[in-house]
Design a protein around this motif. Sequence first.
Motif, PDB file in Angstrom:
ATOM      1  N   ASP A  67      -3.442  18.236 -11.675  1.00 40.71           N
ATOM      2  CA  ASP A  67      -3.922  17.008 -10.801  1.00 40.71           C
ATOM      3  C   ASP A  67      -2.370  16.866 -10.286  1.00 40.71           C
ATOM      4  OD1 ASP A  67      -6.201  16.767 -11.880  1.00 40.71           O
ATOM      5  OD2 ASP A  67      -5.836  15.198 -13.257  1.00 40.71           O
ATOM      6  N   VAL A  68      -2.482  16.481  -8.943  1.00 41.03           N
ATOM      7  CA  VAL A  68      -1.411  16.139  -8.238  1.00 41.03           C
ATOM      8  C   VAL A  68      -1.469  14.428  -7.642  1.00 41.03           C
ATOM      9  CG1 VAL A  68      -0.169  16.469  -5.934  1.00 41.03           C
ATOM     10  CG2 VAL A  68      -0.953  18.344  -7.253  1.00 41.03           C
ATOM     11  N   ASP A  69      -0.288  13.751  -7.724  1.00 36.94           N
ATOM     12  CA  ASP A  69      -0.423  12.335  -7.501  1.00 36.94           C
ATOM     13  C   ASP A  69       0.103  12.065  -5.955  1.00 36.94           C
ATOM     14  OD1 ASP A  69      -1.230  11.377 -10.121  1.00 36.94           O
ATOM     15  OD2 ASP A  69       1.044  11.333 -10.635  1.00 36.94           O
ATOM     16  N   PRO A  93      -4.292  11.232  -4.233  1.00 38.70           N
ATOM     17  CA  PRO A  93      -4.475   9.684  -3.885  1.00 38.70           C
ATOM     18  C   PRO A  93      -3.642   9.495  -2.721  1.00 38.70           C
ATOM     19  CG  PRO A  93      -3.313   9.990  -6.118  1.00 38.70           C
ATOM     20  CD  PRO A  93      -3.834  11.507  -5.753  1.00 38.70           C
ATOM     21  N   PHE A  94      -2.417  10.119  -2.734  1.00 37.37           N
ATOM     22  CA  PHE A  94      -1.386   9.831  -1.562  1.00 37.37           C
ATOM     23  C   PHE A  94      -0.775  11.054  -0.944  1.00 37.37           C
ATOM     24  CE2 PHE A  94      -1.154   6.100  -4.626  1.00 37.37           C
ATOM     25  CZ  PHE A  94      -1.510   5.188  -3.933  1.00 37.37           C
ATOM     26  N   ARG A 126      -4.622   7.605   0.674  1.00 34.43           N
ATOM     27  CA  ARG A 126      -3.727   6.868   1.256  1.00 34.43           C
ATOM     28  C   ARG A 126      -2.659   7.575   1.977  1.00 34.43           C
ATOM     29  NH1 ARG A 126      -4.496   1.426   1.080  1.00 34.43           N
ATOM     30  NH2 ARG A 126      -3.682   1.590   3.005  1.00 34.43           N
ATOM     31  N   ILE A 127      -2.131   7.355   3.051  1.00 32.97           N
ATOM     32  CA  ILE A 127      -0.990   7.932   4.013  1.00 32.97           C
ATOM     33  C   ILE A 127       0.190   7.207   4.252  1.00 32.97           C
ATOM     34  CG2 ILE A 127      -0.423   9.208   5.842  1.00 32.97           C
ATOM     35  CD1 ILE A 127      -3.539  10.157   5.827  1.00 32.97           C
ATOM     36  N   VAL A 128       1.437   7.617   3.864  1.00 36.43           N
ATOM     37  CA  VAL A 128       2.611   7.028   4.289  1.00 36.43           C
ATOM     38  C   VAL A 128       3.070   7.979   5.315  1.00 36.43           C
ATOM     39  CG1 VAL A 128       5.038   6.443   3.763  1.00 36.43           C
ATOM     40  CG2 VAL A 128       3.260   6.168   2.152  1.00 36.43           C
ATOM     41  N   GLY A 129       3.387   7.428   6.662  1.00 32.16           N
ATOM     42  CA  GLY A 129       3.794   8.065   7.815  1.00 32.16           C
ATOM     43  C   GLY A 129       2.871   8.241   8.774  1.00 32.16           C
ATOM     44  N   PRO A 130       2.729   9.269   9.664  1.00 30.93           N
ATOM     45  CA  PRO A 130       3.525  10.480   9.715  1.00 30.93           C
ATOM     46  C   PRO A 130       4.713  10.010  10.453  1.00 30.93           C
ATOM     47  CG  PRO A 130       1.964  10.466  11.372  1.00 30.93           C
ATOM     48  CD  PRO A 130       1.489   9.320  10.519  1.00 30.93           C
TER      49      PRO A 130
END
Length: 716
Positions: A67-69, A93-94, A126-130
């Motif tokens: 699994d990757v967080d 998830p992110f 959910r996304i931070v950025g781009p």
Amino acid sequence: MNKFSHLFEPRAIAVVGVSDDVARPGSQVVRALLKNGYRGRIFPVNPKYEQFDGLKCYASVADIEDDVDLVVIGVPAKGVLPVVEAAAEKGVPFALILSGGFRESGPEGVERERRMLEIARGSGMRIVGPNCLGFANLHDNVYAAFGSITREPKLMPGSVSLVTQSGGFGYSIALACEAAGIGFRHVIATGNESDIDTVQLIDALLDDDETKIILAYIEGTRDGRALLDVGQRAMARGKPLLLWKAGVTEQGARAAASHTASMTSSYDYYSAAFKQSGIVEIREIDQAVDYLKALEGGKYPAGGGVAVMGVSGGSAIVFADAGEPAGLSLCELTDKTQASLQTVIPNIGAVHNPIDLTAGYFSASNRANLETAVRATLADPNVHAVCVNIATTGKAGSLVAAEVLGEIAGSTEKPIVVFSSAPASQVGDALAVFAKANIPVLRSPSRAAGALAMLASYRQARARVERAAAATQNVTAPREVFPRNAQGSSLSEAEAKAILAAAGIPVSRDVIVSGVEEAAVFDKMTAPLVVKIVSPDIAHKTDVGGVKVGIRTRAELEAAIAEVLDNARQKAPSARISGVLVTEMIQGGFELIAGVVNDEVFGPVVAVGAGGIYAELLGDTTCRLAPFDEVTAREMLDELKCRRILDGVRGKPALDVDAAARALAALSRFAWEARDQVGEVDINPVFVLADGVVAADAVIIPKARPAVQPVSGEKS
């Protein structure tokens, strides 16, 4: 940290875009994680490699067995969407997208960002950025970042969290803080904020026990109400929120749009949100450093009385010059305090405020006298804070002062700040003692005054925010206030004033007539009168000759009715005319302008300013976000340049400021309750009289139906 815990405390990170090229963002991320001792699992991704820096390298995110967080994406923009799709299918998830080339780059980038969000939302990712530098969790050694955040000097762990839309400039702030001994919990660069934005991150940080103070740099926000709410929540949680809003000028706003394509709104609205939530505004890097150092002590003066003591008279003068405009004063010391000071200060010194300790006072042989002087000053009931001007005192004297003040600081709730201009290379030992005692050392007296003024203002804001929240908690939900108008055209003055009167805003006495045959209404009204054309299609009645004033006889009324009807029909032939409004003319008092703008970012905002001949002459306005209470309305009026006129000048009576405040508060409640229907309200003029207020003219413009929504992230 609740819903963002897997983002900031990931157990496994996939990094897409690693390469032997050390300059590539993905490569920098993996090496920063390894170098800083990240304890989780790292999965480099690039189909060209079997290994990267001793780690197994995967062809794609889909090939990772565990699994990757968090997936960190550092590939060129055209390659981002396939990676997002693979991560979404895997249930990551992110995603943190470092790559540029999205909405900041033009139409192709806008469509790429829209598609990216569509994919992410389909899986709940959910996304931070781009277009960002990434983030660092310094307590857990999570360096999901590239560029300046990963380079030396390494930031110290601490209790401040920084969120910044501009990674490069935000890190400049962080470096200045680091040089001043301020440590960080999180440093987060958000870039385009296509999904997760600064306000949402601040909200999450409020629930992080290790974060005590939050610092943010923003160029714009798409949800001003969320900014207001998070500011109020920060105040309630006892976590100061410092915010630098860039793009406050016309040129700055254009630069912000070209830099991150952020939505920007009027700076006045941001300023209103800061005042109503207790957000501490900063406008300079040194100011951020000073305020953080002052806030780390957690002590807030109960008032603006400050005692300044030290060995430099000029420093005291500079402190006073800077402090007075900010609400500080060199308070009068009691006789008891002065008597105590006389026993420990040389005769050539001064025991009034500012207290002159005389040259050479900071010394080992004078340690006991210094302690007595400082304790006596802090015990004075008029003193709410103390500034000690060490100025250019050298190594030994500075260390004595630091040790004495450090011991005293632990036994008082009154803040102590120090001015010292001696180089750190000379007084480093003293600076370490001051830092341990949470006594801020500022490089100039004016900066010391600014820090103390901020602390005093923050304490006042806390009480103000708590009061306002209690006063507005029962404001009702949106309601229908008038039939919906699909064209969004203005209501007539008569309709507008009837609605405002029902909302609790006093209006002038009016009668609508259809023509001269109804001029007998003159006998039922008190002259002088005003006649105005009534039409939902004519917003500015004077432009078409639709207003006549000073009518004193029935004959004048008949002539005026005929004239405004004829003028309107000639100059606005297509306008719908409902009749003529006959109004009793308001005499005396002072004219204000009040109104509402339903801003796309902040929602309904109420503004008030000087009216009549002063409107353009002074440019005298202020505003707050609706709804607000009467105390807040009174604060608005107190901010106006024309405020003194309302108290009565040159023998004229004082005017009813309380009534004006009640009317503004009522307007704010109406604006909030009608936020789904009302686009604008213009009340011009509002007469403030010796007894009461009267709205003499009003326009209400229904809210236009929303256009196609721009690309933006979901709210959380």
